[in-house]
Design an enzyme around this catalytic site. Structure first.
Site, PDB file in Angstrom:
ATOM      1  N   HIS A 153       0.849  -1.187   0.000  1.00  0.00           N
ATOM      2  CA  HIS A 153       0.000   0.000   0.000  1.00  0.00           C
ATOM      3  C   HIS A 153       0.892   1.248   0.000  1.00  0.00           C
ATOM      4  O   HIS A 153       2.114   1.150   0.199  1.00  0.00           O
ATOM      5  CB  HIS A 153      -0.930   0.004   1.227  1.00  0.00           C
ATOM      6  CG  HIS A 153      -0.210   0.008   2.542  1.00  0.00           C
ATOM      7  ND1 HIS A 153      -0.110  -1.084   3.361  1.00  0.00           N
ATOM      8  CD2 HIS A 153       0.476   1.003   3.172  1.00  0.00           C
ATOM      9  CE1 HIS A 153       0.578  -0.780   4.435  1.00  0.00           C
ATOM     10  NE2 HIS A 153       0.957   0.462   4.345  1.00  0.00           N
TER      11      HIS A 153
HETATM   12  C1  T46 Z   1       2.753   0.105   7.308  1.00  0.00           C
HETATM   13  C2  T46 Z   1       3.288  -1.237   7.670  1.00  0.00           C
HETATM   14  C3  T46 Z   1       4.721  -1.256   8.027  1.00  0.00           C
HETATM   15  C4  T46 Z   1      -5.385  -0.938  12.769  1.00  0.00           C
HETATM   16  O1  T46 Z   1      -6.556  -1.178  13.136  1.00  0.00           O
HETATM   17  N1  T46 Z   1      -4.671   0.062  13.349  1.00  0.00           N
HETATM   18  C5  T46 Z   1      -3.392   0.345  12.989  1.00  0.00           C
HETATM   19  O2  T46 Z   1      -2.779   1.278  13.563  1.00  0.00           O
HETATM   20  C6  T46 Z   1      -2.798  -0.420  11.945  1.00  0.00           C
HETATM   21  C7  T46 Z   1      -1.364  -0.112  11.501  1.00  0.00           C
HETATM   22  C8  T46 Z   1      -3.530  -1.398  11.350  1.00  0.00           C
HETATM   23  N2  T46 Z   1      -4.819  -1.657  11.760  1.00  0.00           N
HETATM   24  C9  T46 Z   1      -5.553  -2.747  11.113  1.00  0.00           C
HETATM   25  C10 T46 Z   1      -5.876  -2.541   9.644  1.00  0.00           C
HETATM   26  C11 T46 Z   1      -5.937  -3.950   9.098  1.00  0.00           C
HETATM   27  O3  T46 Z   1      -7.242  -4.464   9.265  1.00  0.00           O
HETATM   28  O4  T46 Z   1      -4.780  -3.938  11.177  1.00  0.00           O
HETATM   29  C12 T46 Z   1      -4.988  -4.730  10.007  1.00  0.00           C
HETATM   30  C13 T46 Z   1      -3.667  -5.052   9.349  1.00  0.00           C
HETATM   31  O5  T46 Z   1      -3.116  -3.823   8.829  1.00  0.00           O
HETATM   32  P1  T46 Z   1      -2.286  -3.765   7.461  1.00  0.00           P
HETATM   33  O6  T46 Z   1      -2.827  -4.765   6.503  1.00  0.00           O
HETATM   34  O7  T46 Z   1      -2.249  -2.348   7.016  1.00  0.00           O
HETATM   35  O8  T46 Z   1      -0.857  -4.277   7.968  1.00  0.00           O
HETATM   36  P2  T46 Z   1       0.554  -4.149   7.248  1.00  0.00           P
HETATM   37  O9  T46 Z   1       1.515  -4.853   8.104  1.00  0.00           O
HETATM   38  O10 T46 Z   1       0.476  -4.552   5.821  1.00  0.00           O
HETATM   39  O11 T46 Z   1       0.870  -2.578   7.277  1.00  0.00           O
HETATM   40  C14 T46 Z   1       1.148  -1.923   8.510  1.00  0.00           C
HETATM   41  C15 T46 Z   1       0.617  -0.499   8.490  1.00  0.00           C
HETATM   42  O12 T46 Z   1      -0.775  -0.512   8.198  1.00  0.00           O
HETATM   43  C16 T46 Z   1       1.311   0.374   7.474  1.00  0.00           C
HETATM   44  O13 T46 Z   1       1.068   1.719   7.775  1.00  0.00           O
HETATM   45  O14 T46 Z   1       3.462   0.928   6.778  1.00  0.00           O
HETATM   46  O15 T46 Z   1       2.539  -1.873   8.721  1.00  0.00           O
END
Ligand code: T46
Length: 136
Positions: free
Chosen positions: A50
């Site tokens: 993303h």
């Molecule tokens: C990034 C990388 C390094 C939340 O509810 N609150 C939060 O603060 C975050 C970060 C995520 N979430 C939820 C949103 C999704 O349903 O947790 C789930 C997994 O998040 P995501 O798919 O975005 O996870 P990553 O590891 O792909 O990305 C995260 C961060 O979202 C992003 O900002 O840079 O870690």
């Protein structure tokens, strides 16, 4: 232009271990509103995929290592985070893919904003369109 930089912070080391300091003003490029960390990632798994419209982040791999692939819509570069004193500062508008986590890796992120799903672009073609039109 690739909107990122590497911040190296020195360790305060002794025979009992190493201490790293990130202190307001001196080494922090923004006010931190949120901290999160990612751990227990399988080696063949990929996270990220993303871009953020506004969010600024500092990423540190505490123990172990992982690769952060950054993409500005035109070119890509890979940063390996493998030392607690090596910090990746990512500014908005960069697509990122995070992979090659070693078994013991914990990726810690300091973020400039609270969580907002509207700040994410999770579709690569949409990201390219936004960048191409100068929207983000
Ligand atoms: C990034 C990388 C390094 C939340 O509810 N609150 C939060 O603060 C975050 C970060 C995520 N979430 C939820 C949103 C999704 O349903 O947790 C789930 C997994 O998040 P995501 O798919 O975005 O996870 P990553 O590891 O792909 O990305 C995260 C961060 O979202 C992003 O900002 O840079 O870690």
């Amino acid at each position: 232009m690739m909107n990122y930089s590497i911040i190296q912070i020195p360790s305060i080391s002794s025979e009992t271990g190493c201490l790293f300091v990130l202190e307001k003003q001196e080494r922090l490029p923004f006010e931190i509103k949120r901290v999160y960390y990612i751990t227990n990632v399988k080696n063949d798994a990929q996270r990220g995929n993303h871009a953020h419209k506004q969010l600024k982040q500092l990423m540190i791999c505490l123990g172990g290592s992982c690769d952060i692939v950054l993409d500005n819509g035109v070119s890509r570069t890979t940063i390996t985070l493998d030392m607690p004193g090596k910090i990746l500062y990512i500014q908005p508008c960069l697509w990122r893919e995070i992979k090659n986590f070693t078994e013991n890796a914990t990726l810690m992120v300091f973020a400039s904003e609270e969580y907002d799903e509207n700040d994410y672009i999770r579709d690569y073609e949409e990201f390219k369109k936004h960048v191409g039109q100068g929207i983000i």
